[in-house]
Design an enzyme around this catalytic site. Structure first.
Site, mmCIF file in Angstrom:
data_model
loop_
_atom_site.group_PDB
_atom_site.id
_atom_site.type_symbol
_atom_site.label_atom_id
_atom_site.label_comp_id
_atom_site.label_asym_id
_atom_site.label_seq_id
_atom_site.Cartn_x
_atom_site.Cartn_y
_atom_site.Cartn_z
ATOM 1 N N HIS A 471 54.199 30.473 54.983
ATOM 2 C CA HIS A 471 53.050 31.246 55.094
ATOM 3 C C HIS A 471 53.447 32.752 55.524
ATOM 4 O O HIS A 471 52.462 33.345 56.538
ATOM 5 C CB HIS A 471 52.169 30.743 56.034
ATOM 6 C CG HIS A 471 51.372 29.291 55.723
ATOM 7 N ND1 HIS A 471 51.091 28.237 56.615
ATOM 8 C CD2 HIS A 471 51.350 28.580 54.265
ATOM 9 C CE1 HIS A 471 50.700 27.115 55.829
ATOM 10 N NE2 HIS A 471 51.110 27.526 54.604
HETATM 11 C C1 FAD Z 1 56.410 26.262 48.689
HETATM 12 C C2 FAD Z 1 54.872 26.679 49.182
HETATM 13 C C3 FAD Z 1 54.046 25.745 49.651
HETATM 14 C C4 FAD Z 1 52.729 26.433 49.964
HETATM 15 N N1 FAD Z 1 51.960 25.313 50.306
HETATM 16 C C5 FAD Z 1 50.548 25.904 50.422
HETATM 17 C C6 FAD Z 1 49.320 25.027 50.934
HETATM 18 O O1 FAD Z 1 49.425 23.823 50.496
HETATM 19 N N2 FAD Z 1 48.168 25.772 50.911
HETATM 20 C C7 FAD Z 1 48.168 27.155 51.173
HETATM 21 O O2 FAD Z 1 46.990 27.529 51.461
HETATM 22 N N3 FAD Z 1 49.147 28.000 51.099
HETATM 23 C C8 FAD Z 1 50.434 27.401 50.944
HETATM 24 N N4 FAD Z 1 51.396 28.341 50.669
HETATM 25 C C9 FAD Z 1 51.401 29.898 50.859
HETATM 26 C C10 FAD Z 1 50.394 30.416 49.600
HETATM 27 O O3 FAD Z 1 50.668 29.926 48.690
HETATM 28 C C11 FAD Z 1 50.556 31.923 49.872
HETATM 29 O O4 FAD Z 1 50.258 32.445 51.085
HETATM 30 C C12 FAD Z 1 49.824 32.623 48.802
HETATM 31 O O5 FAD Z 1 50.069 32.186 47.700
HETATM 32 C C13 FAD Z 1 50.450 34.096 48.779
HETATM 33 O O6 FAD Z 1 49.983 34.992 47.605
HETATM 34 P P1 FAD Z 1 50.244 36.307 47.457
HETATM 35 O O7 FAD Z 1 49.284 36.988 46.479
HETATM 36 O O8 FAD Z 1 50.565 37.267 48.627
HETATM 37 O O9 FAD Z 1 51.787 36.303 47.029
HETATM 38 P P2 FAD Z 1 52.258 35.409 45.769
HETATM 39 O O10 FAD Z 1 51.242 34.240 45.332
HETATM 40 O O11 FAD Z 1 53.413 35.019 46.080
HETATM 41 O O12 FAD Z 1 52.229 36.165 44.417
HETATM 42 C C14 FAD Z 1 53.132 37.259 44.338
HETATM 43 C C15 FAD Z 1 53.440 37.499 43.050
HETATM 44 O O13 FAD Z 1 54.075 38.753 42.661
HETATM 45 C C16 FAD Z 1 55.272 38.448 41.579
HETATM 46 N N5 FAD Z 1 56.104 39.835 41.992
HETATM 47 C C17 FAD Z 1 56.675 39.880 43.090
HETATM 48 N N6 FAD Z 1 57.489 41.045 43.213
HETATM 49 C C18 FAD Z 1 57.054 41.782 41.874
HETATM 50 C C19 FAD Z 1 57.636 42.584 41.262
HETATM 51 N N7 FAD Z 1 58.688 43.748 41.940
HETATM 52 N N8 FAD Z 1 57.478 42.945 40.137
HETATM 53 C C20 FAD Z 1 56.662 41.975 39.291
HETATM 54 N N9 FAD Z 1 56.011 40.995 39.993
HETATM 55 C C21 FAD Z 1 56.553 40.770 41.230
HETATM 56 C C22 FAD Z 1 55.706 37.356 42.126
HETATM 57 O O14 FAD Z 1 56.640 36.957 41.194
HETATM 58 C C23 FAD Z 1 54.604 36.475 42.294
HETATM 59 O O15 FAD Z 1 53.916 35.880 41.183
HETATM 60 C C24 FAD Z 1 52.499 27.844 50.297
HETATM 61 C C25 FAD Z 1 53.713 28.490 49.665
HETATM 62 C C26 FAD Z 1 54.678 28.108 49.273
HETATM 63 C C27 FAD Z 1 55.751 29.029 48.819
#
Ligand code: FAD
Length: 533
Positions: A471
């Site tokens: 997280h």
């Molecule tokens: C293994 C795991 C288990 C988890 N379990 C839970 C759970 O059970 N419940 C819960 O609430 N949360 C959970 N989390 C946490 C939650 O999923 C994350 O906090 C949330 O998804 C983050 O969202 P975000 O939009 O910040 O980033 P992300 O969802 O990670 O999205 C970022 C996206 O940007 C893309 N990206 C990054 N850099 C670039 C670039 N330079 N060019 C193009 N694309 C790019 C990435 O590929 C990705 O698709 C978990 C996370 C993981 C990894």
């Protein structure tokens, strides 16, 4: 160079939502760039998280720097690299956090982020399919959320044991109060994972003529003219392309990659950028700072009685039975949240709200060649940790090449309060696991182990065995002070035409898992972009 009104970088929990909402009215041309692939079979089946947590096809597979609090271990930092981002590979638990979390953000000076302000977005995003308070829960949003009943005897035993030590059963911890023990609400419906790819980028959305989605597209630089962001340079295989944004670029790369992209683009700490030969476009010392995560030691318990755990149900013939159950009824082990049972508890009396999270996995796992696998030994795992840790680390680039992973330093347990609360959480886990209702399971503590009785012995074990619950937040923190990266409308301080919208903008960790609040951030960001248009 192609031109769009908006470019969204990253199709994760927040970015997919932003791209959907910005393209919804048909008036704006939107480009969504995603570094990973468009799909992967294991994203649909809930148990697939175990197949993806170490899988380079869909995961950035970062790791942290060795540090004293991890006994010099590098911790795995998995992050989704696929349409849907981490929502496509995560553990599927759905936890909003507490009203106090968001009220706290507003009190820090972030107008528009109080619980009353964000509640409409939490309601807008979800289609909650269980009984609940309709003033608090959404019924017709894109994201299906379910609340499975505690069918398995092992969960019934732990719920009863928690009751015996004064922790009540709370069927809706995303409702009026978070306190208590409950089955994890799930981004699972009709036996499928509900990611932002499946719910916000469904087939109809993907066909919108004004939405262009490029997968396999790694954003390497933001294009800046002075202090205005005008587009993105990105790489698809060996080809380098540029796209122009007439209105705005919204960076939604997540807590690791969003600060990385800002730094690669010359926005960050001047000395650090100069030392890597990057021209400083705008000094913003907070970029990459304020990293927080849940450092969550997994206590391990042997279960002597047969038939309760995944170690019985998920191996050999048991697994065949579970596969049949999944096909015929759509539930069981294959349709389960990673930690299907959780408790939100208070470390002491007099607190306004719970400050500790305990989560149970009804099995013991060991590392396998393609991710964790069930061990031959029968047992269960209970992680226990403070929900709002104070310790802060940082993420910074070590190279001007976008393909080089940044250095991730957590500084876990730097705050004595975090260490103290971690010990308290583990002691509460022990009280529940040894309560009378657990007797039929023939429970025995494996780790930290019955000899770890002092605080020092417990912390020593935490340093040797702790992992995160994945997280990371806060590395492009929202605020008004000199170390803040974005303002309350998520605009990058000092740059026009550029916002960050993802978990990196959170000033503090929310009380629980981070997917739901990040989707909320995506909803709210899109609404603000449209208002400002
Ligand atoms: C293994 C795991 C288990 C988890 N379990 C839970 C759970 O059970 N419940 C819960 O609430 N949360 C959970 N989390 C946490 C939650 O999923 C994350 O906090 C949330 O998804 C983050 O969202 P975000 O939009 O910040 O980033 P992300 O969802 O990670 O999205 C970022 C996206 O940007 C893309 N990206 C990054 N850099 C670039 C670039 N330079 N060019 C193009 N694309 C790019 C990435 O590929 C990705 O698709 C978990 C996370 C993981 C990894």
């Amino acid at each position: 160079m192609r031109s769009f009104d908006y470019i969204v970088v990253g199709a994760g929990s927040a970015g997919a939502v932003v791209a959907n909402r910005l393209s919804e009215n048909g008036r704006h041309q939107v480009l969504l760039l995603e570094a990973g692939p468009a799909g992967y079979p294991w994203t649909h089946i809930p148990i697939g998280f175990a197949k993806m947590i170490t899988n380079p096809a869909v995961n950035w597979l970062y790791s942290s720097e060795p540090e004293a609090s991890t006994n010099d271990r590098r911790l795995p930092v998995p992050r989704g690299r696929i349409l849907g981002g981490s929502s496509a590979i995560n553990g599927l638990a759905f936890v909003r956090g507490q009203a106090q979390d968001f009220d706290g953000w507003a009190q820090m000076g972030n107008a528009g982020w109080s619980h009353a302000d964000v509640l409409p977005f939490f309601r807008k995003m979800e289609r909650y399919e269980a009984p609940g308070d309709d003033a608090l829960r959404g019924r017709d949003g894109p994201l299906r959320v379910t609340n499975p009943p505690p069918r398995e005897p092992i969960f019934q035993a732990v719920i009863k044991a928690a009751g015996e030590v004064g922790i009540p059963h709370n069927p809706d911890y995303n409702g009026a109060t978070q306190d208590g023990i409950a089955m994890s609400q799930a981004t699972i419906a009709a036996r499928q994972r509900m990611s932002t790819a499946s719910c916000y980028l469904d087939a109809a959305t993907r066909r919108r003529p004004n939405l262009t989605i490029e997968t396999g597209a790694l954003a390497e630089r933001l294009l800046l003219e002075g202090t205005r962001c005008t587009g993105v340079r990105y790489r698809v295989g060996d080809a380098v392309r540029e796209a122009h944004a007439g209105r705005e670029v919204i960076v939604s790369g997540g807590s690791i990659n969003s600060p990385q992209l800002l730094e690669l683009s010359g926005i960050g700490q001047p000395e650090r950028l100069q030392s890597l030969g990057i021209e400083v476009m705008h000094a913003l010392p907070g970029v990459g700072e304020n990293l927080r995560d849940h450092y969550a030691p997994r206590t391990r318990w042997s279960v002597g009685a047969r038939g309760y755990t995944n170690n019985d149900r998920g191996r050999g013939l048991g697994l065949v039975g579970q596969a049949l159950r999944y096909v015929l009824r759509g539930d069981g082990l294959l349709a389960s949240v990673a930690a299907p049972l959780r408790a939100f508890v208070r470390s002491r009396e007099g607190l306004e709200a719970p400050d500790l999270l305990l989560g149970w996995v009804p099995g013991l796992t060991v590392a396998g060649p393609s991710g964790p696998k069930l061990s031959a030994e029968r047992g269960m795992t209970c992680y226990a940790h403070p929900m709002r840790p104070e310790s802060k680390g940082h993420i910074h680039i070590t190279s001007a090449d976008a393909r080089t992973p940044p250095a991730i330093t957590f500084n876990f347990l730097a705050s004595p309060a975090d260490a103290e609360l971690t010990v308290t959480a583990i002691r509460i886990a022990r009280r529940i696991m040894t309560a009378p209702a657990m007797a039929p399971l023939q429970i025995r503590e494996l780790a930290p182990g019955p000899d770890a009785t002092t605080d020092d012995a417990i912390i020593d074990w935490v340093k040797r065995a702790g992992e995160t619950t994945y997280h990371p937040i806060g590395t492009c923190r929202m605020g008004q002070d000199p170390m803040a990266v974005v303002d309350a409308r998520l605009r990058v301080h000092g740059i026009t035409g550029l916002r960050v919208a993802d978990a990196s903008i959170m000033p503090t960790l929310t009380s629980g898992n981070t997917n739901a609040p990040t989707i909320m951030i995506g909803e709210k960001a899109a609404a603000m972009v449209l208002e400002d248009a």
